[in-house]
Design a protein around this motif. Structure first.
Motif, PDB file in Angstrom:
ATOM      1  N   ASP A  64      -9.409  40.304  45.651  1.00  0.00           N
ATOM      2  CA  ASP A  64     -10.664  41.026  45.867  1.00  0.00           C
ATOM      3  C   ASP A  64     -11.710  40.193  46.601  1.00  0.00           C
ATOM      4  OD1 ASP A  64     -11.307  39.187  43.947  1.00  0.00           O
ATOM      5  OD2 ASP A  64     -11.965  40.634  42.443  1.00  0.00           O
ATOM      6  N   GLY A  65     -11.315  38.997  47.054  1.00  0.00           N
ATOM      7  CA  GLY A  65     -12.230  38.175  47.841  1.00  0.00           C
ATOM      8  C   GLY A  65     -13.015  37.147  47.052  1.00  0.00           C
ATOM      9  N   THR A  66     -12.838  37.091  45.741  1.00  0.00           N
ATOM     10  CA  THR A  66     -13.540  36.108  44.923  1.00  0.00           C
ATOM     11  C   THR A  66     -12.968  34.715  45.172  1.00  0.00           C
ATOM     12  OG1 THR A  66     -13.898  37.776  43.204  1.00  0.00           O
ATOM     13  CG2 THR A  66     -14.223  35.471  42.585  1.00  0.00           C
ATOM     14  N   ALA A  67     -13.852  33.751  45.448  1.00  0.00           N
ATOM     15  CA  ALA A  67     -13.417  32.379  45.741  1.00  0.00           C
ATOM     16  C   ALA A  67     -13.744  31.481  44.556  1.00  0.00           C
ATOM     17  CB  ALA A  67     -14.095  31.858  46.998  1.00  0.00           C
ATOM     18  N   TYR A  68     -12.773  30.690  44.130  1.00  0.00           N
ATOM     19  CA  TYR A  68     -12.957  29.735  43.043  1.00  0.00           C
ATOM     20  C   TYR A  68     -12.749  28.328  43.587  1.00  0.00           C
ATOM     21  CZ  TYR A  68     -12.425  33.755  39.889  1.00  0.00           C
ATOM     22  OH  TYR A  68     -12.576  34.956  39.245  1.00  0.00           O
ATOM     23  N   GLU A  69     -13.665  27.423  43.245  1.00  0.00           N
ATOM     24  CA  GLU A  69     -13.536  26.028  43.618  1.00  0.00           C
ATOM     25  C   GLU A  69     -13.402  25.180  42.360  1.00  0.00           C
ATOM     26  OE1 GLU A  69     -15.558  24.820  47.770  1.00  0.00           O
ATOM     27  OE2 GLU A  69     -16.999  25.402  46.223  1.00  0.00           O
ATOM     28  N   TYR A  70     -12.542  24.188  42.406  1.00  0.00           N
ATOM     29  CA  TYR A  70     -12.346  23.314  41.264  1.00  0.00           C
ATOM     30  C   TYR A  70     -11.804  21.976  41.758  1.00  0.00           C
ATOM     31  CZ  TYR A  70      -7.564  25.043  41.883  1.00  0.00           C
ATOM     32  OH  TYR A  70      -6.354  25.393  42.406  1.00  0.00           O
ATOM     33  N   LEU A  71     -11.689  21.028  40.840  1.00  0.00           N
ATOM     34  CA  LEU A  71     -11.215  19.691  41.181  1.00  0.00           C
ATOM     35  C   LEU A  71      -9.723  19.561  40.910  1.00  0.00           C
ATOM     36  CD1 LEU A  71     -14.105  17.571  39.613  1.00  0.00           C
ATOM     37  CD2 LEU A  71     -13.857  18.268  41.993  1.00  0.00           C
ATOM     38  N   ALA A  72      -9.031  18.878  41.789  1.00  0.00           N
ATOM     39  CA  ALA A  72      -7.612  18.617  41.582  1.00  0.00           C
ATOM     40  C   ALA A  72      -7.448  17.620  40.438  1.00  0.00           C
ATOM     41  CB  ALA A  72      -6.985  18.061  42.859  1.00  0.00           C
ATOM     42  N   PRO A  73      -6.415  17.753  39.618  1.00  0.00           N
ATOM     43  CA  PRO A  73      -6.196  16.796  38.511  1.00  0.00           C
ATOM     44  C   PRO A  73      -6.053  15.373  39.042  1.00  0.00           C
ATOM     45  CG  PRO A  73      -4.777  18.719  38.289  1.00  0.00           C
ATOM     46  CD  PRO A  73      -5.402  18.816  39.647  1.00  0.00           C
ATOM     47  N   GLN A  74      -6.686  14.428  38.352  1.00  0.00           N
ATOM     48  CA  GLN A  74      -6.609  13.036  38.757  1.00  0.00           C
ATOM     49  C   GLN A  74      -5.275  12.426  38.316  1.00  0.00           C
ATOM     50  OE1 GLN A  74     -10.074  10.604  37.907  1.00  0.00           O
ATOM     51  NE2 GLN A  74     -11.367  12.416  37.713  1.00  0.00           N
ATOM     52  N   LYS A  75      -4.659  11.668  39.200  1.00  0.00           N
ATOM     53  CA  LYS A  75      -3.394  11.022  38.891  1.00  0.00           C
ATOM     54  C   LYS A  75      -3.630   9.704  38.156  1.00  0.00           C
ATOM     55  CE  LYS A  75      -1.043  12.984  42.924  1.00  0.00           C
ATOM     56  NZ  LYS A  75      -0.274  12.687  44.158  1.00  0.00           N
ATOM     57  N   GLY A  76      -2.687   9.358  37.297  1.00  0.00           N
ATOM     58  CA  GLY A  76      -2.771   8.082  36.591  1.00  0.00           C
ATOM     59  C   GLY A  76      -3.649   8.101  35.362  1.00  0.00           C
ATOM     60  N   ASN A  77      -4.064   9.287  34.894  1.00  0.00           N
ATOM     61  CA  ASN A  77      -4.874   9.387  33.683  1.00  0.00           C
ATOM     62  C   ASN A  77      -3.925   9.399  32.481  1.00  0.00           C
ATOM     63  OD1 ASN A  77      -6.563  10.155  31.528  1.00  0.00           O
ATOM     64  ND2 ASN A  77      -7.907  11.302  32.898  1.00  0.00           N
ATOM     65  N   TRP A  78      -3.762   8.232  31.833  1.00  0.00           N
ATOM     66  CA  TRP A  78      -2.770   8.105  30.762  1.00  0.00           C
ATOM     67  C   TRP A  78      -3.143   8.949  29.550  1.00  0.00           C
ATOM     68  CZ3 TRP A  78      -4.280   6.494  25.990  1.00  0.00           C
ATOM     69  CH2 TRP A  78      -5.526   5.840  25.904  1.00  0.00           C
ATOM     70  N   LYS A  79      -4.445   9.138  29.307  1.00  0.00           N
ATOM     71  CA  LYS A  79      -4.864   9.910  28.139  1.00  0.00           C
ATOM     72  C   LYS A  79      -4.442  11.376  28.284  1.00  0.00           C
ATOM     73  CE  LYS A  79      -8.906  10.975  25.293  1.00  0.00           C
ATOM     74  NZ  LYS A  79     -10.372  10.790  25.121  1.00  0.00           N
ATOM     75  N   SER A  80      -4.723  11.960  29.450  1.00  0.00           N
ATOM     76  CA  SER A  80      -4.324  13.350  29.682  1.00  0.00           C
ATOM     77  C   SER A  80      -2.813  13.489  29.675  1.00  0.00           C
ATOM     78  CB  SER A  80      -4.897  13.845  31.016  1.00  0.00           C
ATOM     79  OG  SER A  80      -6.306  13.855  30.990  1.00  0.00           O
TER      80      SER A  80
END
Length: 216
Positions: A64-80
């Motif tokens: 429907d044309g809705t745009a979402y912006e977000y951050l890419a997951p960070q690499k090397g985050n041992w906790k996540s």
């Protein structure tokens, strides 16, 4: 998933583990400190990222044309990585876990909007749960075929799959998959309302299984 058949002989232990998981998630959603809204808006201002930033922004557009912006997951985050691995292990053992630990990370770490985070979480759950189900069913089918010389893997699979339960869960999943995007797109419920409802639901389920665990 490989350890699940050996633990199936001790349903009391499984009830205790599941009750602990549900009550723990309910307490986390209820009492965990939420980031300040203004600070969260500043951290999630994807448009202000410069070329030297370690963070990478992504954009997703809907039909429907809705745009979402977000951050890419960070690499090397041992906790996540450790939290996600633990949730995946619980999914293989109990069928739940990875979705519950993925959604908060996607929303707070990646600044992902709820509709996108929910869809991503469901996709991860489908792949993880399907893998766990295949391993568990094949293991159980092998056990059945080993006790019955005339039974093969296929007949063992037919015997161990709970078809009466599946015939009700599939329509429920299909209906929920249509209702959830509808509610999310129209913002009928706020994020806080959804968190409170989820926490209450997890708490009720955890208490119910805790009572069964204590009563033996």
């Amino acid at each position: 998933a490989i350890a699940a058949p050996s633990l199936a002989s001790n349903p009391t232990l499984l009830r205790g583990v599941y009750a602990s998981l549900m009550i723990g998630l309910a307490l986390y959603l209820t009492f965990s400190e939420k980031p300040d809204e203004k600070m969260l808006m500043e951290e999630c201002d994807v448009g202000d990222l410069d070329d030297n930033s370690a963070l990478v922004s992504r954009q997703l557009s809907t039909a429907d044309g809705t745009a979402y912006e977000y951050l890419a997951p960070q690499k090397g985050n041992w906790k996540s990585t450790a939290i996600t691995a633990g949730g995946s292990g619980l999914t293989g053992l109990l069928g739940v876990g990875v979705g519950e630990v993925m959604l908060p990370q996607l929303v707070r770490k990646c600044c992902m909007p709820i509709p996108v985070a929910a869809g991503t979480s469901v996709a991860i759950v489908v792949v993880t749960a399907l893998t766990a189900a295949i391993v568990q069913f094949l293991t159980l089918a092998t056990m059945v075929s080993s006790t019955d010389a005339d039974a093969g893997i296929v007949s063992g699979l037919i015997e161990v799959v709970p078809w009466r339960l599946v015939q009700f869960t599939i329509p429920g999943a299909l209906i929920g998959g249509q209702v959830a995007p509808y509610l999310a797109s129209r913002k009928i419920f706020s994020d806080d309302d959804i968190e409170q409802f989820t926490a209450a639901l997890f708490g009720i389920i955890g208490i119910a299984f805790g009572v069964k665990f204590l009563s033996g």
